[in-house]
Design a protein around this motif. Structure first.
Motif, PDB file in Angstrom:
ATOM      1  N   GLU A  25       2.296  14.429  -8.439  1.00 51.73           N
ATOM      2  CA  GLU A  25       3.168  15.584  -8.192  1.00 51.73           C
ATOM      3  C   GLU A  25       3.800  16.083  -9.485  1.00 51.73           C
ATOM      4  O   GLU A  25       3.772  17.270  -9.787  1.00 51.73           O
ATOM      5  CB  GLU A  25       4.259  15.194  -7.194  1.00 51.73           C
ATOM      6  CG  GLU A  25       5.370  16.188  -7.034  1.00 51.73           C
ATOM      7  CD  GLU A  25       4.955  17.459  -6.344  1.00 51.73           C
ATOM      8  OE1 GLU A  25       5.679  18.449  -6.482  1.00 51.73           O
ATOM      9  OE2 GLU A  25       3.920  17.488  -5.673  1.00 51.73           O
ATOM     10  N   LYS A  26       4.366  15.163 -10.266  1.00 52.66           N
ATOM     11  CA  LYS A  26       5.114  15.565 -11.453  1.00 52.66           C
ATOM     12  C   LYS A  26       4.216  16.116 -12.550  1.00 52.66           C
ATOM     13  O   LYS A  26       4.528  17.148 -13.154  1.00 52.66           O
ATOM     14  CB  LYS A  26       5.910  14.386 -11.995  1.00 52.66           C
ATOM     15  CG  LYS A  26       6.741  14.744 -13.216  1.00 52.66           C
ATOM     16  CD  LYS A  26       7.611  13.601 -13.652  1.00 52.66           C
ATOM     17  CE  LYS A  26       8.444  13.977 -14.859  1.00 52.66           C
ATOM     18  NZ  LYS A  26       9.333  12.890 -15.247  1.00 52.66           N
ATOM     19  N   TYR A  27       3.100  15.456 -12.816  1.00 50.49           N
ATOM     20  CA  TYR A  27       2.304  15.818 -13.981  1.00 50.49           C
ATOM     21  C   TYR A  27       1.137  16.748 -13.692  1.00 50.49           C
ATOM     22  O   TYR A  27       0.566  17.317 -14.611  1.00 50.49           O
ATOM     23  CB  TYR A  27       1.801  14.553 -14.689  1.00 50.49           C
ATOM     24  CG  TYR A  27       2.937  13.772 -15.300  1.00 50.49           C
ATOM     25  CD1 TYR A  27       3.606  14.260 -16.408  1.00 50.49           C
ATOM     26  CD2 TYR A  27       3.360  12.583 -14.735  1.00 50.49           C
ATOM     27  CE1 TYR A  27       4.668  13.563 -16.967  1.00 50.49           C
ATOM     28  CE2 TYR A  27       4.419  11.878 -15.285  1.00 50.49           C
ATOM     29  CZ  TYR A  27       5.069  12.372 -16.399  1.00 50.49           C
ATOM     30  OH  TYR A  27       6.127  11.681 -16.933  1.00 50.49           O
ATOM     31  N   VAL A  28       0.769  16.927 -12.435  1.00 48.68           N
ATOM     32  CA  VAL A  28      -0.372  17.791 -12.132  1.00 48.68           C
ATOM     33  C   VAL A  28       0.027  18.969 -11.254  1.00 48.68           C
ATOM     34  O   VAL A  28      -0.141  20.127 -11.631  1.00 48.68           O
ATOM     35  CB  VAL A  28      -1.508  16.986 -11.448  1.00 48.68           C
ATOM     36  CG1 VAL A  28      -2.658  17.897 -11.073  1.00 48.68           C
ATOM     37  CG2 VAL A  28      -1.984  15.870 -12.357  1.00 48.68           C
ATOM     38  N   LEU A  29       0.565  18.695 -10.084  1.00 45.61           N
ATOM     39  CA  LEU A  29       0.811  19.771  -9.118  1.00 45.61           C
ATOM     40  C   LEU A  29       1.977  20.671  -9.516  1.00 45.61           C
ATOM     41  O   LEU A  29       1.867  21.894  -9.458  1.00 45.61           O
ATOM     42  CB  LEU A  29       1.058  19.173  -7.732  1.00 45.61           C
ATOM     43  CG  LEU A  29      -0.127  18.431  -7.117  1.00 45.61           C
ATOM     44  CD1 LEU A  29       0.266  17.804  -5.791  1.00 45.61           C
ATOM     45  CD2 LEU A  29      -1.307  19.356  -6.936  1.00 45.61           C
ATOM     46  N   LEU A  64      12.572  11.811  -3.448  1.00 44.14           N
ATOM     47  CA  LEU A  64      11.879  11.659  -4.723  1.00 44.14           C
ATOM     48  C   LEU A  64      10.780  12.705  -4.887  1.00 44.14           C
ATOM     49  O   LEU A  64      10.540  13.179  -5.995  1.00 44.14           O
ATOM     50  CB  LEU A  64      11.301  10.251  -4.852  1.00 44.14           C
ATOM     51  CG  LEU A  64      12.296   9.146  -5.165  1.00 44.14           C
ATOM     52  CD1 LEU A  64      11.612   7.788  -5.135  1.00 44.14           C
ATOM     53  CD2 LEU A  64      12.978   9.378  -6.496  1.00 44.14           C
ATOM     54  N   SER A  65      10.122  13.068  -3.799  1.00 41.89           N
ATOM     55  CA  SER A  65       9.087  14.101  -3.877  1.00 41.89           C
ATOM     56  C   SER A  65       9.677  15.417  -4.372  1.00 41.89           C
ATOM     57  O   SER A  65       9.096  16.075  -5.241  1.00 41.89           O
ATOM     58  CB  SER A  65       8.433  14.320  -2.513  1.00 41.89           C
ATOM     59  OG  SER A  65       7.750  13.197  -2.098  1.00 41.89           O
ATOM     60  N   ILE A 119       0.844  -1.203   0.000  1.00 42.85           N
ATOM     61  CA  ILE A 119       0.000   0.000   0.000  1.00 42.85           C
ATOM     62  C   ILE A 119       0.875   1.247   0.000  1.00 42.85           C
ATOM     63  O   ILE A 119       0.594   2.213  -0.711  1.00 42.85           O
ATOM     64  CB  ILE A 119      -0.955  -0.006   1.213  1.00 42.85           C
ATOM     65  CG1 ILE A 119      -1.948  -1.155   1.064  1.00 42.85           C
ATOM     66  CG2 ILE A 119      -1.679   1.322   1.343  1.00 42.85           C
ATOM     67  CD1 ILE A 119      -2.794  -1.386   2.287  1.00 42.85           C
ATOM     68  N   PHE A 120       1.969   1.221   0.761  1.00 39.95           N
ATOM     69  CA  PHE A 120       2.883   2.364   0.812  1.00 39.95           C
ATOM     70  C   PHE A 120       3.516   2.603  -0.552  1.00 39.95           C
ATOM     71  O   PHE A 120       3.599   3.742  -1.023  1.00 39.95           O
ATOM     72  CB  PHE A 120       3.966   2.140   1.872  1.00 39.95           C
ATOM     73  CG  PHE A 120       4.964   3.257   1.960  1.00 39.95           C
ATOM     74  CD1 PHE A 120       4.624   4.455   2.560  1.00 39.95           C
ATOM     75  CD2 PHE A 120       6.227   3.120   1.423  1.00 39.95           C
ATOM     76  CE1 PHE A 120       5.526   5.495   2.632  1.00 39.95           C
ATOM     77  CE2 PHE A 120       7.146   4.151   1.485  1.00 39.95           C
ATOM     78  CZ  PHE A 120       6.795   5.340   2.095  1.00 39.95           C
ATOM     79  N   VAL A 121       3.948   1.531  -1.220  1.00 35.81           N
ATOM     80  CA  VAL A 121       4.604   1.669  -2.522  1.00 35.81           C
ATOM     81  C   VAL A 121       3.614   2.184  -3.568  1.00 35.81           C
ATOM     82  O   VAL A 121       3.926   3.104  -4.331  1.00 35.81           O
ATOM     83  CB  VAL A 121       5.228   0.323  -2.961  1.00 35.81           C
ATOM     84  CG1 VAL A 121       5.690   0.382  -4.408  1.00 35.81           C
ATOM     85  CG2 VAL A 121       6.376  -0.046  -2.057  1.00 35.81           C
ATOM     86  N   ILE A 122       2.408   1.618  -3.609  1.00 34.69           N
ATOM     87  CA  ILE A 122       1.402   2.056  -4.576  1.00 34.69           C
ATOM     88  C   ILE A 122       1.004   3.512  -4.320  1.00 34.69           C
ATOM     89  O   ILE A 122       0.904   4.315  -5.245  1.00 34.69           O
ATOM     90  CB  ILE A 122       0.172   1.124  -4.542  1.00 34.69           C
ATOM     91  CG1 ILE A 122       0.549  -0.245  -5.096  1.00 34.69           C
ATOM     92  CG2 ILE A 122      -0.991   1.711  -5.343  1.00 34.69           C
ATOM     93  CD1 ILE A 122      -0.523  -1.296  -4.923  1.00 34.69           C
ATOM     94  N   ILE A 128       3.960   5.810  -5.438  1.00 38.49           N
ATOM     95  CA  ILE A 128       4.054   5.970  -6.889  1.00 38.49           C
ATOM     96  C   ILE A 128       2.946   6.880  -7.403  1.00 38.49           C
ATOM     97  O   ILE A 128       3.181   7.767  -8.227  1.00 38.49           O
ATOM     98  CB  ILE A 128       4.022   4.592  -7.584  1.00 38.49           C
ATOM     99  CG1 ILE A 128       5.310   3.829  -7.262  1.00 38.49           C
ATOM    100  CG2 ILE A 128       3.848   4.731  -9.087  1.00 38.49           C
ATOM    101  CD1 ILE A 128       5.292   2.378  -7.696  1.00 38.49           C
ATOM    102  N   THR A 129       1.736   6.684  -6.886  1.00 34.90           N
ATOM    103  CA  THR A 129       0.609   7.509  -7.305  1.00 34.90           C
ATOM    104  C   THR A 129       0.833   8.978  -6.955  1.00 34.90           C
ATOM    105  O   THR A 129       0.613   9.866  -7.783  1.00 34.90           O
ATOM    106  CB  THR A 129      -0.694   7.010  -6.647  1.00 34.90           C
ATOM    107  OG1 THR A 129      -0.882   5.640  -6.981  1.00 34.90           O
ATOM    108  CG2 THR A 129      -1.888   7.814  -7.100  1.00 34.90           C
TER     109      THR A 129
END
Length: 87
Positions: free
Chosen positions: A16-20, A65-66, A4-7, A10-11
């Motif tokens: 973050e990259k493509y929207v925010l 990564l964030s 759950i943490f990994v999914i 990644i989400t």
């Protein structure tokens, strides 16, 4: 719990990259890294995430990564603006 943490990680990084971060408001991209830092610290303080070497490494990697994805999203926005100017 780890899956759950990994999914979720990644989400949130893709979001973050493509929207925010991929817009004209730089502060909007900073929301996710700051929330992730607060979330991980609260998990460690409430013992949902034990304070051991592996969890600390995972937390540092995720927060790093964030910030990397924030920078990449911001670069995507600037590249789109430059392409629009020179077209």
């Amino acid at each position: 719990m780890g899956i759950i943490f990994v999914i979720g990680s990644i989400t949130s990084l893709i979001l973050e990259k493509y929207v925010l971060a991929n817009n004209s408001h730089v502060w909007l991209g900073a929301i996710e890294p700051v929330i992730s830092i607060i979330f991980i610290i609260s998990l460690m303080l409430t013992d949902y995430m034990k304070f051991d070497v592996l969890n600390v490494i995972l937390a540092v990697v995720y927060v790093s990564l964030s910030f990397i994805f924030w920078g990449q999203g911001n670069d995507l926005y600037h590249q789109r603006v430059v392409n629009r100017i020179y077209e």
